[in-house]
Motif scaffolding. Sequence first.
Motif, PDB file in Angstrom:
ATOM      1  N   LEU A  66       0.928  -1.125  -0.051  1.00  0.00           N
ATOM      2  CA  LEU A  66       0.078  -0.085   0.013  1.00  0.00           C
ATOM      3  C   LEU A  66       0.919   1.194   0.082  1.00  0.00           C
ATOM      4  O   LEU A  66       0.654   2.228  -0.679  1.00  0.00           O
ATOM      5  N   ILE A  67       1.852   1.424   1.066  1.00  0.00           N
ATOM      6  CA  ILE A  67       2.661   2.463   1.033  1.00  0.00           C
ATOM      7  C   ILE A  67       3.629   2.530  -0.221  1.00  0.00           C
ATOM      8  O   ILE A  67       3.841   3.688  -1.030  1.00  0.00           O
ATOM      9  N   GLU A  68       3.910   1.665  -0.860  1.00  0.00           N
ATOM     10  CA  GLU A  68       4.606   1.656  -2.339  1.00  0.00           C
ATOM     11  C   GLU A  68       3.742   2.287  -3.356  1.00  0.00           C
ATOM     12  O   GLU A  68       4.461   2.988  -4.099  1.00  0.00           O
ATOM     13  N   ALA A  69       2.557   1.810  -3.229  1.00  0.00           N
ATOM     14  CA  ALA A  69       1.792   2.518  -4.229  1.00  0.00           C
ATOM     15  C   ALA A  69       1.689   3.877  -4.036  1.00  0.00           C
ATOM     16  O   ALA A  69       1.427   4.560  -5.187  1.00  0.00           O
ATOM     17  N   VAL A  70       1.498   4.331  -2.944  1.00  0.00           N
ATOM     18  CA  VAL A  70       1.520   5.791  -2.796  1.00  0.00           C
ATOM     19  C   VAL A  70       2.642   6.661  -3.409  1.00  0.00           C
ATOM     20  O   VAL A  70       2.479   7.689  -3.886  1.00  0.00           O
ATOM     21  N   PHE A  71       3.890   5.965  -3.529  1.00  0.00           N
ATOM     22  CA  PHE A  71       5.084   6.338  -4.069  1.00  0.00           C
ATOM     23  C   PHE A  71       5.068   6.574  -5.442  1.00  0.00           C
ATOM     24  O   PHE A  71       6.142   6.862  -6.131  1.00  0.00           O
ATOM     25  N   ILE A  72       4.062   5.794  -6.182  1.00  0.00           N
ATOM     26  CA  ILE A  72       4.029   6.159  -7.576  1.00  0.00           C
ATOM     27  C   ILE A  72       3.662   7.558  -7.901  1.00  0.00           C
ATOM     28  O   ILE A  72       4.208   8.126  -8.893  1.00  0.00           O
ATOM     29  N   ASP A  73       2.739   8.176  -7.101  1.00  0.00           N
ATOM     30  CA  ASP A  73       2.585   9.468  -7.398  1.00  0.00           C
ATOM     31  C   ASP A  73       2.810  10.126  -6.043  1.00  0.00           C
ATOM     32  O   ASP A  73       1.652  10.574  -5.446  1.00  0.00           O
ATOM     33  N   PRO A  74       4.068  10.404  -5.481  1.00  0.00           N
ATOM     34  CA  PRO A  74       4.140  10.718  -4.047  1.00  0.00           C
ATOM     35  C   PRO A  74       3.598  12.172  -3.616  1.00  0.00           C
ATOM     36  O   PRO A  74       3.785  13.184  -4.366  1.00  0.00           O
ATOM     37  N   PRO A  75       2.690  12.267  -2.470  1.00  0.00           N
ATOM     38  CA  PRO A  75       2.443  13.510  -2.169  1.00  0.00           C
ATOM     39  C   PRO A  75       3.533  14.411  -1.546  1.00  0.00           C
ATOM     40  O   PRO A  75       4.460  13.651  -0.913  1.00  0.00           O
ATOM     41  N   GLU A  76       3.460  15.822  -1.356  1.00  0.00           N
ATOM     42  CA  GLU A  76       4.350  16.688  -0.590  1.00  0.00           C
ATOM     43  C   GLU A  76       3.999  16.759   0.695  1.00  0.00           C
ATOM     44  O   GLU A  76       3.835  17.872   1.101  1.00  0.00           O
ATOM     45  N   GLY A  77       3.469  15.917   1.449  1.00  0.00           N
ATOM     46  CA  GLY A  77       3.017  16.160   2.947  1.00  0.00           C
ATOM     47  C   GLY A  77       2.365  14.990   3.419  1.00  0.00           C
ATOM     48  O   GLY A  77       2.741  13.835   3.052  1.00  0.00           O
ATOM     49  N   SER A  78       1.334  15.054   4.430  1.00  0.00           N
ATOM     50  CA  SER A  78       0.903  13.663   4.721  1.00  0.00           C
ATOM     51  C   SER A  78      -0.076  13.115   3.837  1.00  0.00           C
ATOM     52  O   SER A  78      -0.603  13.541   2.770  1.00  0.00           O
ATOM     53  N   ILE A  79      -0.154  11.595   4.200  1.00  0.00           N
ATOM     54  CA  ILE A  79      -0.869  10.863   3.014  1.00  0.00           C
ATOM     55  C   ILE A  79      -2.312  10.683   3.501  1.00  0.00           C
ATOM     56  O   ILE A  79      -2.530  10.554   4.801  1.00  0.00           O
ATOM     57  N   HIS A  80      -3.073  11.277   2.750  1.00  0.00           N
ATOM     58  CA  HIS A  80      -4.789  11.088   3.039  1.00  0.00           C
ATOM     59  C   HIS A  80      -5.306  10.233   1.915  1.00  0.00           C
ATOM     60  O   HIS A  80      -4.761   9.582   1.205  1.00  0.00           O
ATOM     61  N   LEU A  81      -6.517   9.863   2.265  1.00  0.00           N
ATOM     62  CA  LEU A  81      -7.127   8.746   1.498  1.00  0.00           C
ATOM     63  C   LEU A  81      -7.142   9.206  -0.019  1.00  0.00           C
ATOM     64  O   LEU A  81      -6.866   8.271  -0.736  1.00  0.00           O
ATOM     65  N   ALA A  82      -7.303  10.256  -0.218  1.00  0.00           N
ATOM     66  CA  ALA A  82      -7.271  10.968  -1.688  1.00  0.00           C
ATOM     67  C   ALA A  82      -5.983  10.357  -2.381  1.00  0.00           C
ATOM     68  O   ALA A  82      -5.854  10.485  -3.632  1.00  0.00           O
ATOM     69  N   HIS A  83      -4.719  10.176  -1.483  1.00  0.00           N
ATOM     70  CA  HIS A  83      -3.506  10.156  -2.168  1.00  0.00           C
ATOM     71  C   HIS A  83      -3.357   8.477  -2.595  1.00  0.00           C
ATOM     72  O   HIS A  83      -2.423   8.282  -3.466  1.00  0.00           O
ATOM     73  N   LEU A  84      -4.245   7.739  -1.806  1.00  0.00           N
ATOM     74  CA  LEU A  84      -4.127   6.487  -2.322  1.00  0.00           C
ATOM     75  C   LEU A  84      -4.855   6.152  -3.900  1.00  0.00           C
ATOM     76  O   LEU A  84      -5.570   6.678  -4.310  1.00  0.00           O
ATOM     77  N   PRO A  85      -4.115   5.125  -4.652  1.00  0.00           N
ATOM     78  CA  PRO A  85      -4.708   4.804  -5.791  1.00  0.00           C
ATOM     79  C   PRO A  85      -6.205   4.233  -5.670  1.00  0.00           C
ATOM     80  O   PRO A  85      -6.815   3.793  -4.477  1.00  0.00           O
ATOM     81  N   PRO A  86      -7.126   4.541  -6.776  1.00  0.00           N
ATOM     82  CA  PRO A  86      -8.494   4.274  -6.786  1.00  0.00           C
ATOM     83  C   PRO A  86      -8.718   3.028  -5.952  1.00  0.00           C
ATOM     84  O   PRO A  86      -9.859   2.842  -5.228  1.00  0.00           O
ATOM     85  N   VAL A  87      -8.134   1.901  -6.381  1.00  0.00           N
ATOM     86  CA  VAL A  87      -8.614   0.734  -5.858  1.00  0.00           C
ATOM     87  C   VAL A  87      -8.501   0.216  -4.304  1.00  0.00           C
ATOM     88  O   VAL A  87      -9.021  -0.287  -3.738  1.00  0.00           O
ATOM     89  N   PHE A  88      -7.284   1.200  -3.842  1.00  0.00           N
ATOM     90  CA  PHE A  88      -7.050   1.349  -2.456  1.00  0.00           C
ATOM     91  C   PHE A  88      -7.850   2.201  -1.867  1.00  0.00           C
ATOM     92  O   PHE A  88      -8.569   2.013  -0.837  1.00  0.00           O
ATOM     93  N   GLN A  89      -8.502   3.314  -2.345  1.00  0.00           N
ATOM     94  CA  GLN A  89      -9.467   4.129  -1.979  1.00  0.00           C
ATOM     95  C   GLN A  89     -10.956   3.566  -1.519  1.00  0.00           C
ATOM     96  O   GLN A  89     -11.505   3.579  -0.630  1.00  0.00           O
ATOM     97  N   ARG A  90     -11.362   2.367  -2.479  1.00  0.00           N
ATOM     98  CA  ARG A  90     -12.453   1.696  -2.368  1.00  0.00           C
ATOM     99  C   ARG A  90     -12.400   0.871  -1.190  1.00  0.00           C
ATOM    100  O   ARG A  90     -13.280   0.522  -0.319  1.00  0.00           O
ATOM    101  N   VAL A  91     -11.048   0.154  -0.912  1.00  0.00           N
ATOM    102  CA  VAL A  91     -10.948  -0.840   0.042  1.00  0.00           C
ATOM    103  C   VAL A  91     -11.096   0.048   1.448  1.00  0.00           C
ATOM    104  O   VAL A  91     -11.784  -0.211   2.391  1.00  0.00           O
ATOM    105  N   PHE A  92     -10.138   1.236   1.554  1.00  0.00           N
ATOM    106  CA  PHE A  92     -10.037   1.774   2.835  1.00  0.00           C
ATOM    107  C   PHE A  92     -11.148   2.800   3.196  1.00  0.00           C
ATOM    108  O   PHE A  92     -11.479   3.282   4.443  1.00  0.00           O
ATOM    109  N   GLY A  93     -11.773   3.315   2.136  1.00  0.00           N
ATOM    110  CA  GLY A  93     -12.726   4.318   2.289  1.00  0.00           C
ATOM    111  C   GLY A  93     -13.936   3.744   2.848  1.00  0.00           C
ATOM    112  O   GLY A  93     -14.724   4.680   3.645  1.00  0.00           O
ATOM    113  N   GLN A  94     -14.207   2.613   2.856  1.00  0.00           N
ATOM    114  CA  GLN A  94     -15.450   2.070   3.485  1.00  0.00           C
ATOM    115  C   GLN A  94     -15.344   2.033   4.921  1.00  0.00           C
ATOM    116  O   GLN A  94     -16.555   1.846   5.832  1.00  0.00           O
TER     117      GLN A  94
END
Length: 314
Positions: A231-259
């Motif tokens: 999951l963390i490595e997927a965030v680094f595909i398009d890394p944010p410049e700050g804290s990691i929020h749900l919106a920074h996750l790839p869509p497939v992970f947003q669906r998993v964790f958004g629930q």
Amino acid sequence: MWQLDTAIVGTSSAITALRAYLPKVARSRATVLVTGETGTGKERVARAVHELGPRSPGPFVVVNCGALPDSLIESELFGHMRGAFTGAHANVQGAIASADGGTLFLDEIGELSLFAQARLLRVLESHEVQPVGSTRSRQIDVRVVAATNRELEADVAAQRFRADLFYRLNIARLVIPPLRERPDDVGVLADHTIAEFNRRDRCRVGRVAEPLLRCLQAHDWPGNVRELRNLIEAVFIDPPEGSIHLAHLPPVFQRVFGQYRSTSDSERARMLEALERCHGNKAEAAKSLNCSRMTLYRKLAKYHVNAPPFEKLD
């Protein structure tokens, strides 16, 4: 430089106790059996046994018993002589001999055939290895660390695993609990992995934001630490410049964790809502929450939730 605190990460009581016990096991000569679900880090624990012990200058040889067919496992473990079988064009030293003076890590030991188990038992008892096709044995000095995600006691009872080999391996037992049983370690592991990827990719990604962290802690983690790392490595595909929020996750992970978000942001409320939505069927409620039925039972007990009035037999 190898360090225990960075190899085995976590602040839960289970992981703290494991780190404290590992140096004692490493200093002993006992064979070691590491048990835990897939993705919990069994090879890291095996490596710790090697690095913390007197054999650390020697080799650390890994054999994945589950990845080799029966036709190759003997040759892989014990080696073979030229002409021993079709395609054996040269003498080959097996993994056991290659680990002489060091540690042999047998991952997924439960996948070995009964015949290979019998030959391995002989090696453990005699400290000698005989290559396939040879009539001579070689003395070896190897420490064996085995690992499995299977219930070997059940396999012994079903005669799928030799009882004598199980007792020979099960001297020092190291049990790694699944990540779902230590949610407090999720944030620590995430921080550690983010720091590792920041160094690797020269990024400046921040920590997991608190709302997302609560979602991560509510997850069942069937893939354990490996799943969190992915999951963390997927965030680094398009890394944010700050804290990691749900919106920074790839869509497939947003669906998993958004629930895991709810208006009340309460795990207890989410469970009650799921039970009501599923008319009290715990199996269906657990599925909708992306957790196992046993995890749901454990969390219901944790929050002192009695059977709601809408419960049906399931």
